[in-house]
Enzyme design. Structure first.
Site, PDB file in Angstrom:
ATOM      1  N   HIS A 212       0.850  -1.177   0.000  1.00  0.00           N
ATOM      2  CA  HIS A 212       0.000   0.000   0.000  1.00  0.00           C
ATOM      3  C   HIS A 212       0.888   1.230   0.000  1.00  0.00           C
ATOM      4  O   HIS A 212       1.933   1.225   0.658  1.00  0.00           O
ATOM      5  CB  HIS A 212      -0.894   0.010   1.255  1.00  0.00           C
TER       6      HIS A 212
ATOM      7  N   ASP B 298      -7.821  -5.376   0.145  1.00  0.00           N
ATOM      8  CA  ASP B 298      -8.307  -6.288  -0.887  1.00  0.00           C
ATOM      9  C   ASP B 298      -7.980  -7.748  -0.620  1.00  0.00           C
ATOM     10  O   ASP B 298      -8.521  -8.621  -1.287  1.00  0.00           O
ATOM     11  CB  ASP B 298      -7.712  -5.899  -2.253  1.00  0.00           C
TER      12      ASP B 298
HETATM   13  N1  ACO Z   1       4.215  -7.581  -4.188  1.00  0.00           N
HETATM   14  C1  ACO Z   1       5.568  -7.590  -4.259  1.00  0.00           C
HETATM   15  N2  ACO Z   1       6.317  -6.492  -4.070  1.00  0.00           N
HETATM   16  C2  ACO Z   1       5.677  -5.342  -3.806  1.00  0.00           C
HETATM   17  C3  ACO Z   1       4.267  -5.274  -3.735  1.00  0.00           C
HETATM   18  C4  ACO Z   1       3.538  -6.443  -3.925  1.00  0.00           C
HETATM   19  N3  ACO Z   1       2.209  -6.459  -3.868  1.00  0.00           N
HETATM   20  N4  ACO Z   1       3.913  -4.002  -3.484  1.00  0.00           N
HETATM   21  C5  ACO Z   1       5.034  -3.301  -3.413  1.00  0.00           C
HETATM   22  N5  ACO Z   1       6.114  -4.108  -3.607  1.00  0.00           N
HETATM   23  C6  ACO Z   1       7.530  -3.718  -3.582  1.00  0.00           C
HETATM   24  C7  ACO Z   1       7.899  -3.080  -4.931  1.00  0.00           C
HETATM   25  O1  ACO Z   1       8.368  -4.046  -5.846  1.00  0.00           O
HETATM   26  C8  ACO Z   1       8.966  -2.106  -4.521  1.00  0.00           C
HETATM   27  O2  ACO Z   1      10.154  -2.810  -4.290  1.00  0.00           O
HETATM   28  P1  ACO Z   1      11.597  -2.145  -4.657  1.00  0.00           P
HETATM   29  O3  ACO Z   1      11.690  -0.942  -3.791  1.00  0.00           O
HETATM   30  O4  ACO Z   1      12.570  -3.219  -4.341  1.00  0.00           O
HETATM   31  O5  ACO Z   1      11.517  -1.815  -6.129  1.00  0.00           O
HETATM   32  C9  ACO Z   1       8.480  -1.593  -3.160  1.00  0.00           C
HETATM   33  O6  ACO Z   1       7.675  -2.655  -2.615  1.00  0.00           O
HETATM   34  C10 ACO Z   1       7.635  -0.335  -3.261  1.00  0.00           C
HETATM   35  O7  ACO Z   1       6.573  -0.604  -4.151  1.00  0.00           O
HETATM   36  P2  ACO Z   1       5.872   0.438  -5.107  1.00  0.00           P
HETATM   37  O8  ACO Z   1       5.253  -0.270  -6.269  1.00  0.00           O
HETATM   38  O9  ACO Z   1       6.791   1.579  -5.394  1.00  0.00           O
HETATM   39  O10 ACO Z   1       4.703   0.956  -4.175  1.00  0.00           O
HETATM   40  P3  ACO Z   1       3.530   1.913  -4.615  1.00  0.00           P
HETATM   41  O11 ACO Z   1       3.213   2.726  -3.413  1.00  0.00           O
HETATM   42  O12 ACO Z   1       3.823   2.616  -5.887  1.00  0.00           O
HETATM   43  O13 ACO Z   1       2.345   0.889  -4.935  1.00  0.00           O
HETATM   44  C11 ACO Z   1       0.524  -0.585  -4.716  1.00  0.00           C
HETATM   45  C12 ACO Z   1       1.337   0.547  -4.056  1.00  0.00           C
HETATM   46  C13 ACO Z   1       0.057  -0.126  -6.124  1.00  0.00           C
HETATM   47  C14 ACO Z   1      -0.712  -0.848  -3.888  1.00  0.00           C
HETATM   48  C15 ACO Z   1       1.415  -1.840  -4.810  1.00  0.00           C
HETATM   49  O14 ACO Z   1       1.781  -2.262  -3.519  1.00  0.00           O
HETATM   50  C16 ACO Z   1       0.753  -2.975  -5.581  1.00  0.00           C
HETATM   51  O15 ACO Z   1       0.818  -2.999  -6.818  1.00  0.00           O
HETATM   52  N6  ACO Z   1       0.085  -3.942  -4.840  1.00  0.00           N
HETATM   53  C17 ACO Z   1      -0.620  -5.011  -5.501  1.00  0.00           C
HETATM   54  C18 ACO Z   1      -1.976  -4.524  -6.019  1.00  0.00           C
HETATM   55  C19 ACO Z   1      -2.955  -4.292  -4.892  1.00  0.00           C
HETATM   56  O16 ACO Z   1      -3.122  -5.105  -4.000  1.00  0.00           O
HETATM   57  N7  ACO Z   1      -3.682  -3.128  -4.984  1.00  0.00           N
HETATM   58  C20 ACO Z   1      -4.702  -2.754  -4.010  1.00  0.00           C
HETATM   59  C21 ACO Z   1      -4.227  -1.608  -3.167  1.00  0.00           C
HETATM   60  S1  ACO Z   1      -5.396  -1.172  -1.948  1.00  0.00           S
HETATM   61  C22 ACO Z   1      -6.588  -0.343  -2.793  1.00  0.00           C
HETATM   62  O17 ACO Z   1      -6.387   0.261  -3.833  1.00  0.00           O
HETATM   63  C23 ACO Z   1      -7.935  -0.343  -2.252  1.00  0.00           C
END
Ligand code: ACO
Length: 378
Positions: A261, A315
């Site tokens: 998140h 989620d």
């Molecule tokens: N699985 C694996 N690694 C992850 C995940 C994940 N679900 N989420 C974040 N990371 C890692 C990234 O790879 C990144 O690693 P790095 O620094 O080594 O490159 C680090 O954590 C930061 O991640 P970002 O993608 O920069 O985080 P951001 O804040 O942009 O994204 C998001 C947040 C979109 C929710 C992301 O965590 C994701 O795609 N999760 C999966 C989709 C999901 O569950 N969405 C629902 C969110 S809740 C809602 O909208 C109601």
């Protein structure tokens, strides 16, 4: 000219001043109008929470009764909307059907009187009342059935579950569904809320505001993730396969749905409540192998990614609850929209109260002074 640093995804940049909800992502605290989400989930109802979010304080019992009465008596949708929905392709995604139907409401209620509290109240009531009816109607019509008439004698959530299945729901199932709506009602400046506020800032009608937010919510990185969680649990198939599956995802740098998140760096408090609701459902209606897989996933993801602040988000467990309630997977995100329309409307009102049209800037990284090349020379 002031030079600003470009932040992808506008991370950390305030887009509004708001008193609607607050998240402490380090401590895992979510408050609506200052009240903790755990307390609302235990003591409130979805419509009472909607009133709190939209009008800023908990209603008195008279105010609540009146509000519930108004919503209850506006649940029916116009025949012409229903007929329009009948023409939608049955293979279309219900979020697209909802976006089109919400936008179509604007055709019927096109008078725009944004300074008039009666207009605001009518729009709030109409959207809260009809969005569940539209979601249920499309679900039945795409299967070739007629939509079920809403029942005025049932509460908000019980009526929605009834319209989906034509069966009066079990009271525990209806209460759990109502709590799910409370948990999804609002969540600060997420993508769909931002989209709602940008649209609101042009002083368009509230139906366009909600339609734009529905479109934004549909993406797999936002509301669409709960559908993908169930598909992922099915793909994993067994507790023993959790670790190899996750190791493969991490090696491919694939995102694990339902985890991570932008704001929470600990377990999302809504995921904790949803996990408890899932357990209550399984205790009453029988357990589900997906739940054991989910618990093992949470354990392994924490071990592998806990140091990055990656924990279950809202989620992760919501899909399990909805699946146990017999709701088809592609309705999970429309249900999210049924709840979140509350937050969008609260932000719409707040935006109108102190409006300035959104007009951010950009960092131009293209070329200048390029000569036009005639088509035959390209
Ligand atoms: N699985 C694996 N690694 C992850 C995940 C994940 N679900 N989420 C974040 N990371 C890692 C990234 O790879 C990144 O690693 P790095 O620094 O080594 O490159 C680090 O954590 C930061 O991640 P970002 O993608 O920069 O985080 P951001 O804040 O942009 O994204 C998001 C947040 C979109 C929710 C992301 O965590 C994701 O795609 N999760 C999966 C989709 C999901 O569950 N969405 C629902 C969110 S809740 C809602 O909208 C109601």
């Amino acid at each position: 000219m002031m030079v600003c640093e470009y932040k992808p995804g506008l991370e950390g940049i305030p887009a509004a001043q708001s008193s609607i909800s607050c998240v402490d992502g380090q401590k895992g605290i979510l408050e609506y109008r200052g009240i903790r989400i755990e307390e609302l989930a235990e003591k409130s109802t979805f419509l009472e929470t909607a009133y709190l979010l939209i009008w800023g304080q908990l209603p008195t019992s008279e105010e609540l009764k009146e509000f519930e009465h108004e919503v209850r008596h506006h649940r029916r949708i116009k025949y012409r909307i229903r007929d329009m929905m009948k023409c939608f392709p049955e293979s279309g995604h219900p979020m697209d059907a909802l976006q089109a139907s919400a936008a179509a409401l604007g055709l019927f209620y096109s008078r725009r009187d944004l300074h008039n509290p009666i207009y605001i109240r009518d729009a709030v009531v109409r959207l809260l009342a009809t969005i569940p009816t539209m979601v249920a109607a499309f679900q039945l019509m795409r299967k070739g059935n007629d939509p079920v008439r809403p029942r005025d004698d049932l509460d908000y959530s019980a009526n929605f579950l009834y319209m989906l299945s034509e069966k009066e729901p079990d009271p525990l199932a209806a209460r759990i569904f109502d709590v799910c709506l409370i948990l999804h009602a609002e969540h600060t400046m997420n993508a769909s809320t931002f989209s709602a506020r940008v649209t609101a800032s042009t002083l368009t009608d509230p139906y366009a505001v909600v339609a734009s937010a529905v479109g934004t919510l549909g993406g797999p990185l936002h509301g669409g993730a709960n559908e993908e969680v169930i598909q992922m649990l099915e793909e994993i198939g067994s507790v023993a396969n959790v670790r190899p599956y996750l190791e493969d995802c991490l090696q491919r740098k694939a995102k694990i749905m339902g985890f991570g998140h932008r704001v929470y760096k600990v377990k999302d408090p809504r995921a904790t409540i949803l996990q408890d609701l899932a357990q209550q459902l399984f205790a009453k209606f029988g357990s589900d192998k997906h739940y054991d897989i989910a618990v093992e996933m949470e354990r392994v993801v924490e071990e592998k990614l806990g140091h990055k602040g990656i924990y279950p988000n809202v989620d992760f467990y919501s899909g399990l609850v909805y699946a146990k309630l017999g709701i088809p997977t592609d309705l999970f995100t429309p249900i999210f929209a049924i709840a979140r329309v509350t937050g969008w409307l609260a932000h719409w009102k707040e935006q109108l109260a102190e409006n300035r049209i959104f007009r951010p800037t950009q960092v131009y990284n293209g070329l200048h002074e390029i000569a036009y090349t005639a088509i035959e020379e390209r």
